[in-house]
Motif scaffolding. Structure first.
Motif, PDB file in Angstrom:
ATOM      1  N   PRO A 259       9.780   7.533  52.845  1.00 19.30           N
ATOM      2  CA  PRO A 259       9.315   8.782  53.458  1.00 19.30           C
ATOM      3  C   PRO A 259      10.295   9.259  54.541  1.00 19.30           C
ATOM      4  CG  PRO A 259       7.479   7.291  53.187  1.00 19.30           C
ATOM      5  CD  PRO A 259       8.728   6.516  52.823  1.00 19.30           C
ATOM      6  N   LEU A 260      10.675  10.523  54.464  1.00 22.94           N
ATOM      7  CA  LEU A 260      11.591  11.080  55.465  1.00 22.94           C
ATOM      8  C   LEU A 260      10.802  11.893  56.493  1.00 22.94           C
ATOM      9  CD1 LEU A 260      14.550  11.590  56.391  1.00 22.94           C
ATOM     10  CD2 LEU A 260      14.572  13.577  54.874  1.00 22.94           C
ATOM     11  N   PHE A 261       9.881  12.714  55.996  1.00 28.63           N
ATOM     12  CA  PHE A 261       9.049  13.449  56.960  1.00 28.63           C
ATOM     13  C   PHE A 261       7.740  13.919  56.364  1.00 28.63           C
ATOM     14  CE2 PHE A 261      11.904  16.825  55.278  1.00 28.63           C
ATOM     15  CZ  PHE A 261      11.012  17.824  54.947  1.00 28.63           C
ATOM     16  N   LEU A 262       6.820  14.182  57.286  1.00 31.73           N
ATOM     17  CA  LEU A 262       5.587  14.886  56.963  1.00 31.73           C
ATOM     18  C   LEU A 262       5.717  16.241  57.635  1.00 31.73           C
ATOM     19  CD1 LEU A 262       2.811  12.292  57.911  1.00 31.73           C
ATOM     20  CD2 LEU A 262       3.826  12.735  55.684  1.00 31.73           C
ATOM     21  N   LEU A 263       5.262  17.262  56.959  1.00 37.44           N
ATOM     22  CA  LEU A 263       5.231  18.571  57.609  1.00 37.44           C
ATOM     23  C   LEU A 263       3.898  19.206  57.252  1.00 37.44           C
ATOM     24  CD1 LEU A 263       6.736  20.525  59.393  1.00 37.44           C
ATOM     25  CD2 LEU A 263       7.866  21.435  57.379  1.00 37.44           C
ATOM     26  N   TYR A 264       3.143  19.539  58.275  1.00 36.29           N
ATOM     27  CA  TYR A 264       1.794  20.075  58.038  1.00 36.29           C
ATOM     28  C   TYR A 264       1.873  21.568  57.755  1.00 36.29           C
ATOM     29  CZ  TYR A 264      -0.182  15.615  59.052  1.00 36.29           C
ATOM     30  OH  TYR A 264      -0.508  14.285  58.957  1.00 36.29           O
ATOM     31  N   THR A 265       1.137  21.971  56.725  1.00 34.85           N
ATOM     32  CA  THR A 265       1.129  23.386  56.379  1.00 34.85           C
ATOM     33  C   THR A 265      -0.285  23.775  55.987  1.00 34.85           C
ATOM     34  OG1 THR A 265       2.188  25.087  55.024  1.00 34.85           O
ATOM     35  CG2 THR A 265       1.756  23.003  53.945  1.00 34.85           C
ATOM     36  N   SER A 266      -0.548  25.068  56.063  1.00 33.26           N
ATOM     37  CA  SER A 266      -1.899  25.541  55.787  1.00 33.26           C
ATOM     38  C   SER A 266      -2.172  25.617  54.305  1.00 33.26           C
ATOM     39  CB  SER A 266      -2.091  26.923  56.394  1.00 33.26           C
ATOM     40  OG  SER A 266      -2.071  26.819  57.779  1.00 33.26           O
ATOM     41  N   VAL A 388      14.354  34.613  53.662  1.00 38.67           N
ATOM     42  CA  VAL A 388      13.388  33.585  53.256  1.00 38.67           C
ATOM     43  C   VAL A 388      12.047  33.774  53.935  1.00 38.67           C
ATOM     44  CG1 VAL A 388      14.107  31.971  55.095  1.00 38.67           C
ATOM     45  CG2 VAL A 388      12.958  31.080  53.072  1.00 38.67           C
ATOM     46  N   GLY A 389      11.003  33.333  53.275  1.00 37.51           N
ATOM     47  CA  GLY A 389       9.704  33.205  53.931  1.00 37.51           C
ATOM     48  C   GLY A 389       8.640  34.134  53.408  1.00 37.51           C
ATOM     49  N   GLU A 390       9.025  35.253  52.872  1.00 39.62           N
ATOM     50  CA  GLU A 390       8.061  36.232  52.375  1.00 39.62           C
ATOM     51  C   GLU A 390       8.828  37.213  51.496  1.00 39.62           C
ATOM     52  OE1 GLU A 390       6.914  38.903  55.619  1.00 39.62           O
ATOM     53  OE2 GLU A 390       8.422  37.946  56.833  1.00 39.62           O
ATOM     54  N   PRO A 391       8.088  37.969  50.680  1.00 43.85           N
ATOM     55  CA  PRO A 391       8.801  38.958  49.871  1.00 43.85           C
ATOM     56  C   PRO A 391       9.538  39.937  50.785  1.00 43.85           C
ATOM     57  CG  PRO A 391       6.501  38.723  49.166  1.00 43.85           C
ATOM     58  CD  PRO A 391       6.637  37.965  50.453  1.00 43.85           C
ATOM     59  N   ILE A 392      10.766  40.277  50.424  1.00 45.03           N
ATOM     60  CA  ILE A 392      11.499  41.268  51.219  1.00 45.03           C
ATOM     61  C   ILE A 392      11.403  42.601  50.481  1.00 45.03           C
ATOM     62  CG2 ILE A 392      13.719  40.392  50.281  1.00 45.03           C
ATOM     63  CD1 ILE A 392      14.993  41.460  52.947  1.00 45.03           C
ATOM     64  N   ASP A 520      -6.082  32.123  49.244  1.00 44.47           N
ATOM     65  CA  ASP A 520      -6.555  32.548  50.567  1.00 44.47           C
ATOM     66  C   ASP A 520      -5.587  32.176  51.675  1.00 44.47           C
ATOM     67  OD1 ASP A 520      -8.745  33.768  49.594  1.00 44.47           O
ATOM     68  OD2 ASP A 520     -10.029  32.004  49.757  1.00 44.47           O
ATOM     69  N   VAL A 521      -4.317  32.067  51.337  1.00 43.18           N
ATOM     70  CA  VAL A 521      -3.310  31.769  52.347  1.00 43.18           C
ATOM     71  C   VAL A 521      -2.661  33.093  52.740  1.00 43.18           C
ATOM     72  CG1 VAL A 521      -1.129  30.606  52.806  1.00 43.18           C
ATOM     73  CG2 VAL A 521      -2.894  29.441  51.468  1.00 43.18           C
ATOM     74  N   MET A 522      -2.618  33.357  54.044  1.00 45.77           N
ATOM     75  CA  MET A 522      -1.945  34.577  54.520  1.00 45.77           C
ATOM     76  C   MET A 522      -0.504  34.247  54.867  1.00 45.77           C
ATOM     77  SD  MET A 522      -4.938  35.915  57.068  1.00 45.77           S
ATOM     78  CE  MET A 522      -5.150  34.334  57.852  1.00 45.77           C
ATOM     79  N   ASN A 523       0.336  35.241  54.850  1.00 40.27           N
ATOM     80  CA  ASN A 523       1.729  35.040  55.240  1.00 40.27           C
ATOM     81  C   ASN A 523       2.021  36.008  56.386  1.00 40.27           C
ATOM     82  OD1 ASN A 523       4.537  34.944  55.457  1.00 40.27           O
ATOM     83  ND2 ASN A 523       4.768  34.386  53.305  1.00 40.27           N
ATOM     84  N   ILE A 524       1.987  35.465  57.599  1.00 42.86           N
ATOM     85  CA  ILE A 524       2.165  36.292  58.796  1.00 42.86           C
ATOM     86  C   ILE A 524       3.578  36.026  59.312  1.00 42.86           C
ATOM     87  CG2 ILE A 524       1.162  36.934  61.039  1.00 42.86           C
ATOM     88  CD1 ILE A 524      -0.916  36.899  58.695  1.00 42.86           C
ATOM     89  N   SER A 525       4.414  37.015  59.291  1.00 42.04           N
ATOM     90  CA  SER A 525       5.812  36.859  59.737  1.00 42.04           C
ATOM     91  C   SER A 525       6.477  35.653  59.066  1.00 42.04           C
ATOM     92  CB  SER A 525       5.880  36.638  61.257  1.00 42.04           C
ATOM     93  OG  SER A 525       5.283  37.695  61.920  1.00 42.04           O
ATOM     94  N   THR A 557       5.035  42.587  60.095  1.00 42.74           N
ATOM     95  CA  THR A 557       4.825  41.148  59.893  1.00 42.74           C
ATOM     96  C   THR A 557       4.458  40.799  58.455  1.00 42.74           C
ATOM     97  OG1 THR A 557       2.533  41.375  60.591  1.00 42.74           O
ATOM     98  CG2 THR A 557       4.107  40.775  62.294  1.00 42.74           C
ATOM     99  N   GLY A 558       4.520  41.768  57.545  1.00 38.18           N
ATOM    100  CA  GLY A 558       4.164  41.496  56.155  1.00 38.18           C
ATOM    101  C   GLY A 558       2.658  41.560  55.984  1.00 38.18           C
ATOM    102  N   GLN A 559       1.981  40.576  56.578  1.00 37.61           N
ATOM    103  CA  GLN A 559       0.535  40.634  56.643  1.00 37.61           C
ATOM    104  C   GLN A 559       0.126  40.436  58.095  1.00 37.61           C
ATOM    105  OE1 GLN A 559      -0.778  37.596  53.749  1.00 37.61           O
ATOM    106  NE2 GLN A 559      -1.844  39.266  52.719  1.00 37.61           N
ATOM    107  N   ALA A 560      -1.063  40.920  58.426  1.00 43.07           N
ATOM    108  CA  ALA A 560      -1.610  40.684  59.766  1.00 43.07           C
ATOM    109  C   ALA A 560      -3.036  40.196  59.591  1.00 43.07           C
ATOM    110  CB  ALA A 560      -1.581  41.972  60.576  1.00 43.07           C
ATOM    111  N   ILE A 561      -3.495  39.429  60.577  1.00 45.34           N
ATOM    112  CA  ILE A 561      -4.826  38.834  60.476  1.00 45.34           C
ATOM    113  C   ILE A 561      -5.876  39.811  61.004  1.00 45.34           C
ATOM    114  CG2 ILE A 561      -6.270  36.894  61.205  1.00 45.34           C
ATOM    115  CD1 ILE A 561      -3.683  35.294  61.662  1.00 45.34           C
TER     116      ILE A 561
END
Ligand code: PRX
Length: 657
Positions: A259-266, A388-392, A520-525, A557-561
């Motif tokens: 194991p190299l890393f754990l990274l928590y994500t929603s 990277v990170g969201e549709p451009i 149901d995952v949002m992509n904020i910025s 921000t792409g999406q907002a909450i």
């Protein structure tokens, strides 16, 4: 560079830019790489693994027992040695690894490969002194300072897995992540600089550790020199403990699957998932994609990825990929507008940055700030631009190309996820043509398939759900402590395939377009936040009865909450449309999760729209939040609810005026 004529009149789907001749002429890879990988996928990845230094070669490339993969079976290597020692041994010790720029003007540090190695060795010994052993987990909660990179590599060097928690997360988020990972040691700082001021970090750790009895040691970097509380015996200043360690450290080789890393994500439930990445396959793909997609020339390029190390982009494209490749790169501590809204462009000008990697949200923000700011700086050093990170959106893509890239730099729009570990879908700048807004197609060695709701491939035309139908070296190896969730989240919707959670479509040229999340995952910025996570935070407030959260389209921000909330009893400031209470709730969410999860808007409503079977109608809430014509409301149990929500939004808007 060729550009189709009458371009502006064409839709973005049919606009196309060929690779610039100069980039193509000297590119690290050629078109043959696609054929080679298609003919022998595993052989292709083995060739890329050989770019690394192994102590023991693997006996087979892949052991695939779906959905469990082992790559480079039996191989042994040390990830930190690959990122540092071997470059120093090859004579590149004097090459700058990190040009670090602090947020306060003039606060800079340059670290060569030799210096970075020295510091990683000392930190590795310090962690060992604190009792950290191979297989343990270490939590890293730091601002964007070199010690973040040093800490990650020090963990890798001794075979401990790091779990980096973004500095913007709250004490509660820290508790959840430390507890789930079972971390014994936390590395943090007194604080960091953001938006022109010193902000504190250690208080969140102190608060969190009241609820994490298993943490025995805290290593504290002195960054801002603000006062901190101190727990004797537990807390150690970095400058005391690390600086007195020996300058060299003998590294041991670990199994490719260490194991190299754990990274928590929603995810789609309230509880974040600890995504597990291992060593050999991860590093192979992170390094190769960084080298090929950015066409990296380690001797002459200056690379800059603007992501924070707290996100996966920071892991793979600020730490492991670039350092494995011996790159010289920038690391910037602060916000884009600290010291002026052209701070980033001044850094590019000053350091002669050639390769630049950022997120669409940032690009859209700069678009709003105007062309003059980048126009006032010399950006002619730039060669390749990444997204990277969201549709451009095509407009942002075209602006990026024109204003930042001087119409000359190819844009690589790279699709991937925390779970994929490294880039999966992207053009290759010297090989593939590009279309504004498209990530074009899978990288060599990667297999994607868009399927319909039944899991049937749509071939190369039409749209549906994005799946990955072959394992890849950097794929997640599981969810920490939750194997059932691993199988259920990624492998059950379309059996035998990895379901990414994104929609995608092929256009008529067989080019791929990513369409955003279908769950149901949002992509904020560019940051993933689950609707359920924010809802749980809201209902943990004593006055909230029920909450429904949706991601609404947002220009920047792409999406907002947007959160719809029903309250218990009354909230006391009804005349103002509940403004003060809404603010209280926003602060409550920031405290529970972190400021990035603060809703843009809170709509107080007497009830939430539900079907007759009691299910909240989210689709309808998205329509309301985006002020769109409402879709079918015939399934609503009580149509009057929608009117009440609309009135409440109007009242809130009125109160603001
Ligand atoms: O929806 C996709 C979007 O970001 C999600 C992954 O988020 P995260 O794990 O936080 O990793 C972000 C950085 C790799 C994906 O499911 N996404 C990421 N890159 C793109 C994208 N959507 C469209 N185009 C991209 N280039």
């Amino acid at each position: 560079m060729t550009e189709q004529t009458g371009l502006e009149a064409l839709s973005s789907e049919s606009r196309r830019f060929d690779p610039p001749a100069d980039v193509a002429a000297s590119a690290n890879v050629t078109a043959e790489v696609y054929e080679q990988a298609a003919a022998d996928r595993l052989g292709f990845w083995e060739e890329q693994a050989r770019r690394l230094q192994w102590d023991t070669e693997w006996t087979s490339a892949l052991d695939w027992q779906p959905p469990y993969a082992k790559w480079f079976v039996g191989g042994r290597l040390n990830v930190a040695v690959n990122c540092l020692d071997r470059h120093v041994a090859a004579g590149s010790g004097d090459r700058v690894a990190l040009h670090w720029v602090g947020e306060p003007e003039g606060d800079t540090r340059d670290l060569t490969y030799a210096e970075l190695l020295r510091q990683v060795c000392m930190t590795a010994s310090a962690l060992t002194e604190l009792g950290v052993q191979a297989g343990d987990r270490v939590c890293i909660y730091l601002p964007m300072v070199p010690e973040a990179v040093i800490s990650m590599l020090a963990c890798a060097r001794i075979g401990a897995a790091h779990s980096v928690v973004f500095g913007g997360f709250s004490a509660q988020a820290l508790v959840d992540r430390i507890t789930d990972a079972g971390a014994k040691v936390v590395i943090t700082a007194d604080g960091g600089y953001r938006r022109g001021a010193a902000s504190a970090l250690k208080p969140a750790v102190d608060e969190a550790l009241k609820r994490c009895p298993d943490v025995t040691s805290v290593l504290v970097v002195k960054r801002t020199r603000q006062d901190v509380e101190w727990t004797e015996g537990r807390d150690h200043w970095w400058s005391d403990l690390v600086d007195r360690q020996p300058e060299s450290h003998e590294a041991q080789a670990f199994d490719a699957e260490q194991p190299l890393f754990l990274l928590y994500t929603s995810g789609t439930t309230g509880k974040p998932k600890g995504i597990l990445h291992t060593s050999g396959g991860y590093l192979t793909q992170a390094a190769w994609t960084h080298w090929a997609v950015f066409d990296l020339k380690p001797d002459s390029d200056v690379y800059w990825c603007t992501a924070d190390v707290g996100w996966v982009t920071g892991h793979s494209y600020l730490v492991y990929g670039p350092l494995a490749n011996g790159a010289t790169q920038m690391m910037y501590e602060g916000t884009p507008d600290a010291g002026g809204r052209d701070r980033w462009w001044s850094i590019i000008e000053q350091y002669g940055v050639t390769l630049f990697y950022t997120a669409p949200t940032a690009i859209r923000t700069f678009m709003k700030w105007g062309d003059d700011l980048p126009g006032g700086r010399d950006l002619s050093s730039l060669r390749i631009l990444g997204s990277v990170g969201e549709p451009i959106n095509p407009e942002a893509w075209m602006w990026y190309r024109r204003v930042i890239g001087g119409e000359r730099c190819p844009i690589v729009d790279t699709w991937w996820q925390t779970e994929t570990g490294a880039m999966m879908i992207s053009p290759l700048p010297g090989v593939t043509s590009t279309k504004p807004g498209s990530a074009m197609g899978p990288l060599p060695g990667i297999s994607v398939d868009v399927v319909d709701g039944e899991g049937t491939s749509v071939g190369k035309t039409g749209g549906g759900f994005l799946t990955l139908d072959e394992p890849w070296p950097a794929m997640l190896r599981g969810i920490w402590n939750d194997d059932a969730r691993y199988r259920d989240t990624y492998w059950s919707r379309f059996p035998g395939r990895y379901f990414a959670g994104d929609g995608a479509k092929w256009d008529e040229d067989h080019v791929l377009w990513l369409l955003g999340r279908v769950d149901d995952v949002m992509n904020i910025s560019g940051h993933r936040i689950s609707t359920t996570e924010v809802e749980s935070a809201l209902v943990s407030h004593p006055k909230v009865a029920e909450a429904a959260v949706v991601g609404a389209a947002d220009e920047t921000t792409g999406q907002a909450i947007v959160a719809f909330v029903t309250v218990k009893g009354t909230v006391g400031d009804a005349e103002s449309g509940g403004d003060a209470f809404a603010q209280e709730l926003r602060d409550h969410v920031a405290k529970e999760i972190g400021p990035i999860a603060k809703p843009r808007q809170i709509v107080l409503s007497p009830e939430l729209p539900k079907t007759r079977s009691g299910k909240i109608m989210r689709r309808l809430l998205v329509d309301i939040a985006e002020r769109r014509e409402l879709g079918d409301v015939t399934t609503l149990a009580d149509p009057a609810v929608v009117k009440a929500i609309d009135d409440s939004m109007a009242a809130a808007a009125g109160a603001k005026r």
